[in-house]
Design a protein around this motif. Structure first.
Motif, PDB file in Angstrom:
ATOM      1  N   SER A   1      58.429  80.758 -22.822  1.00  0.00           N
ATOM      2  CA  SER A   1      57.995  80.653 -24.216  1.00  0.00           C
ATOM      3  C   SER A   1      58.594  79.475 -24.969  1.00  0.00           C
ATOM      4  N   VAL A   2      59.905  79.361 -24.995  1.00  0.00           N
ATOM      5  CA  VAL A   2      60.535  78.331 -25.821  1.00  0.00           C
ATOM      6  C   VAL A   2      60.158  76.928 -25.350  1.00  0.00           C
ATOM      7  N   MET A   3      60.409  76.637 -24.091  1.00  0.00           N
ATOM      8  CA  MET A   3      60.133  75.283 -23.609  1.00  0.00           C
ATOM      9  C   MET A   3      58.629  74.981 -23.545  1.00  0.00           C
ATOM     10  N   PRO A   4      57.771  75.916 -23.119  1.00  0.00           N
ATOM     11  CA  PRO A   4      56.332  75.639 -23.197  1.00  0.00           C
ATOM     12  C   PRO A   4      55.853  75.423 -24.640  1.00  0.00           C
ATOM     13  N   ALA A   5      56.426  76.146 -25.589  1.00  0.00           N
ATOM     14  CA  ALA A   5      56.039  75.964 -26.991  1.00  0.00           C
ATOM     15  C   ALA A   5      56.410  74.577 -27.496  1.00  0.00           C
ATOM     16  N   LEU A   6      57.503  74.027 -26.976  1.00  0.00           N
ATOM     17  CA  LEU A   6      57.961  72.708 -27.418  1.00  0.00           C
ATOM     18  C   LEU A   6      57.359  71.557 -26.613  1.00  0.00           C
ATOM     19  N   ARG A   7      56.664  71.879 -25.534  1.00  0.00           N
ATOM     20  CA  ARG A   7      56.135  70.850 -24.629  1.00  0.00           C
ATOM     21  C   ARG A   7      55.301  69.796 -25.362  1.00  0.00           C
ATOM     22  N   ASP A   8      54.434  70.224 -26.263  1.00  0.00           N
ATOM     23  CA  ASP A   8      53.558  69.286 -26.964  1.00  0.00           C
ATOM     24  C   ASP A   8      54.081  68.871 -28.333  1.00  0.00           C
ATOM     25  N   ALA A   9      55.282  69.295 -28.657  1.00  0.00           N
ATOM     26  CA  ALA A   9      55.866  68.941 -29.952  1.00  0.00           C
ATOM     27  C   ALA A   9      56.296  67.475 -29.955  1.00  0.00           C
TER      28      ALA A   9
ATOM     29  N   ALA B   1      58.744  64.396 -30.394  1.00  0.00           N
ATOM     30  CA  ALA B   1      60.118  64.275 -29.895  1.00  0.00           C
ATOM     31  C   ALA B   1      61.152  64.648 -30.959  1.00  0.00           C
ATOM     32  N   ALA B   2      60.924  64.256 -32.199  1.00  0.00           N
ATOM     33  CA  ALA B   2      61.886  64.574 -33.259  1.00  0.00           C
ATOM     34  C   ALA B   2      61.962  66.083 -33.484  1.00  0.00           C
ATOM     35  N   VAL B   3      60.832  66.749 -33.436  1.00  0.00           N
ATOM     36  CA  VAL B   3      60.806  68.212 -33.596  1.00  0.00           C
ATOM     37  C   VAL B   3      61.489  68.862 -32.402  1.00  0.00           C
ATOM     38  N   PHE B   4      61.172  68.404 -31.199  1.00  0.00           N
ATOM     39  CA  PHE B   4      61.770  68.927 -29.971  1.00  0.00           C
ATOM     40  C   PHE B   4      63.291  68.866 -30.056  1.00  0.00           C
ATOM     41  N   VAL B   5      63.814  67.707 -30.380  1.00  0.00           N
ATOM     42  CA  VAL B   5      65.264  67.507 -30.435  1.00  0.00           C
ATOM     43  C   VAL B   5      65.879  68.359 -31.533  1.00  0.00           C
ATOM     44  N   GLU B   6      65.277  68.371 -32.708  1.00  0.00           N
ATOM     45  CA  GLU B   6      65.841  69.151 -33.818  1.00  0.00           C
ATOM     46  C   GLU B   6      65.881  70.636 -33.499  1.00  0.00           C
ATOM     47  N   VAL B   7      64.801  71.171 -32.946  1.00  0.00           N
ATOM     48  CA  VAL B   7      64.758  72.599 -32.620  1.00  0.00           C
ATOM     49  C   VAL B   7      65.817  72.941 -31.582  1.00  0.00           C
ATOM     50  N   LEU B   8      65.922  72.155 -30.528  1.00  0.00           N
ATOM     51  CA  LEU B   8      66.912  72.459 -29.496  1.00  0.00           C
ATOM     52  C   LEU B   8      68.339  72.273 -29.997  1.00  0.00           C
ATOM     53  N   GLN B   9      68.560  71.303 -30.873  1.00  0.00           N
ATOM     54  CA  GLN B   9      69.890  71.163 -31.456  1.00  0.00           C
ATOM     55  C   GLN B   9      70.231  72.398 -32.292  1.00  0.00           C
ATOM     56  N   ARG B  10      69.259  72.908 -33.026  1.00  0.00           N
ATOM     57  CA  ARG B  10      69.490  74.121 -33.827  1.00  0.00           C
ATOM     58  C   ARG B  10      69.754  75.332 -32.930  1.00  0.00           C
ATOM     59  N   ILE B  11      68.981  75.444 -31.860  1.00  0.00           N
ATOM     60  CA  ILE B  11      69.193  76.554 -30.921  1.00  0.00           C
ATOM     61  C   ILE B  11      70.577  76.455 -30.302  1.00  0.00           C
ATOM     62  N   ASN B  12      70.986  75.258 -29.899  1.00  0.00           N
ATOM     63  CA  ASN B  12      72.311  75.078 -29.291  1.00  0.00           C
ATOM     64  C   ASN B  12      73.429  75.511 -30.242  1.00  0.00           C
ATOM     65  N   ARG B  13      73.258  75.236 -31.517  1.00  0.00           N
ATOM     66  CA  ARG B  13      74.270  75.663 -32.494  1.00  0.00           C
ATOM     67  C   ARG B  13      74.214  77.173 -32.713  1.00  0.00           C
ATOM     68  N   ALA B  14      73.011  77.722 -32.800  1.00  0.00           N
ATOM     69  CA  ALA B  14      72.864  79.152 -33.091  1.00  0.00           C
ATOM     70  C   ALA B  14      73.329  80.030 -31.934  1.00  0.00           C
ATOM     71  N   ILE B  15      73.101  79.591 -30.718  1.00  0.00           N
ATOM     72  CA  ILE B  15      73.405  80.438 -29.562  1.00  0.00           C
ATOM     73  C   ILE B  15      74.896  80.492 -29.250  1.00  0.00           C
ATOM     74  N   THR B  16      75.651  79.579 -29.808  1.00  0.00           N
ATOM     75  CA  THR B  16      77.090  79.556 -29.582  1.00  0.00           C
ATOM     76  C   THR B  16      77.742  80.576 -30.510  1.00  0.00           C
ATOM     77  N   ASN B  17      77.656  81.846 -30.100  1.00  0.00           N
ATOM     78  CA  ASN B  17      78.209  82.918 -30.918  1.00  0.00           C
ATOM     79  C   ASN B  17      78.829  83.980 -30.012  1.00  0.00           C
TER      80      ASN B  17
END
Length: 154
Positions: free
Chosen positions: A26-34, A36-52
């Motif tokens: 789901s996550v990576m297929p959803a971002l496949r056509d995004a 590049a700026a959206v792709f990077v921003e979303v994954l950067q946000r996920i990386n910060r959020a998941i570190t809990n």
């Protein structure tokens, strides 16, 4: 106590398998056509959020629980439980090695890239991260299945 520890290891392994599976389907297929700026921003946000703490509890907890269950069954349990428990531990340890050696450095590099050149950051990240995420999904799933089998044998 052995069964309780094995049960907890099985549940956390299943949760980790599910997390990585969700990225694969789901996550990576959803971002496949995004863009590049959206792709990077979303994954950067996920990386910060998941570190809990909740993530870390399952991520590291699975290893600790599976190792503890393996030791407990090695010391005083039916041998038929030890083998699938040890296999589950080994598969999960393989996932951790893959995550530590590839995924975490790629995530850190993506975070460090900021927003200056999202296209270059994406090119350095996506082609390596995605296929190896499928591998760690399989490793975690194998760990979960092995630990489930150990529970059936217990």
């Amino acid at each position: 106590m052995r069964i309780a520890v094995l049960f907890a290891a099985t549940i956390t392994a299943g949760m980790m398998a599910g997390l990585f599976y969700a990225y694969s389907i789901s996550v990576m297929p959803a971002l496949r056509d995004a863009d590049a700026a959206v792709f990077v921003e979303v994954l950067q946000r996920i990386n910060r959020a998941i570190t809990n703490g909740w993530f870390f509890l399952c991520f590291a907890g699975t290893l600790v629980l599976a190792a503890t269950a393996t030791v407990l069954y090695a010391l005083s349990g039916p041998g038929k439980v030890l083998v699938p428990t040890a296999i589950g531990l080994g598969l999960y340890a393989g996932q951790l090695a893959l995550t530590a050696g590839l995924h975490i450095p790629l995530n850190n590099a993506l975070d460090a890239a900021g927003t200056t050149d999202p296209a270059a950051a994406r090119r350095a990240f996506e082609p390596r991260w995605v296929p190896w995420n499928h591998v760690r999904t399989l490793l975690c799933t194998g760990s979960f299945v092995s630990l489930c089998w150990a529970l059936v044998q217990a």
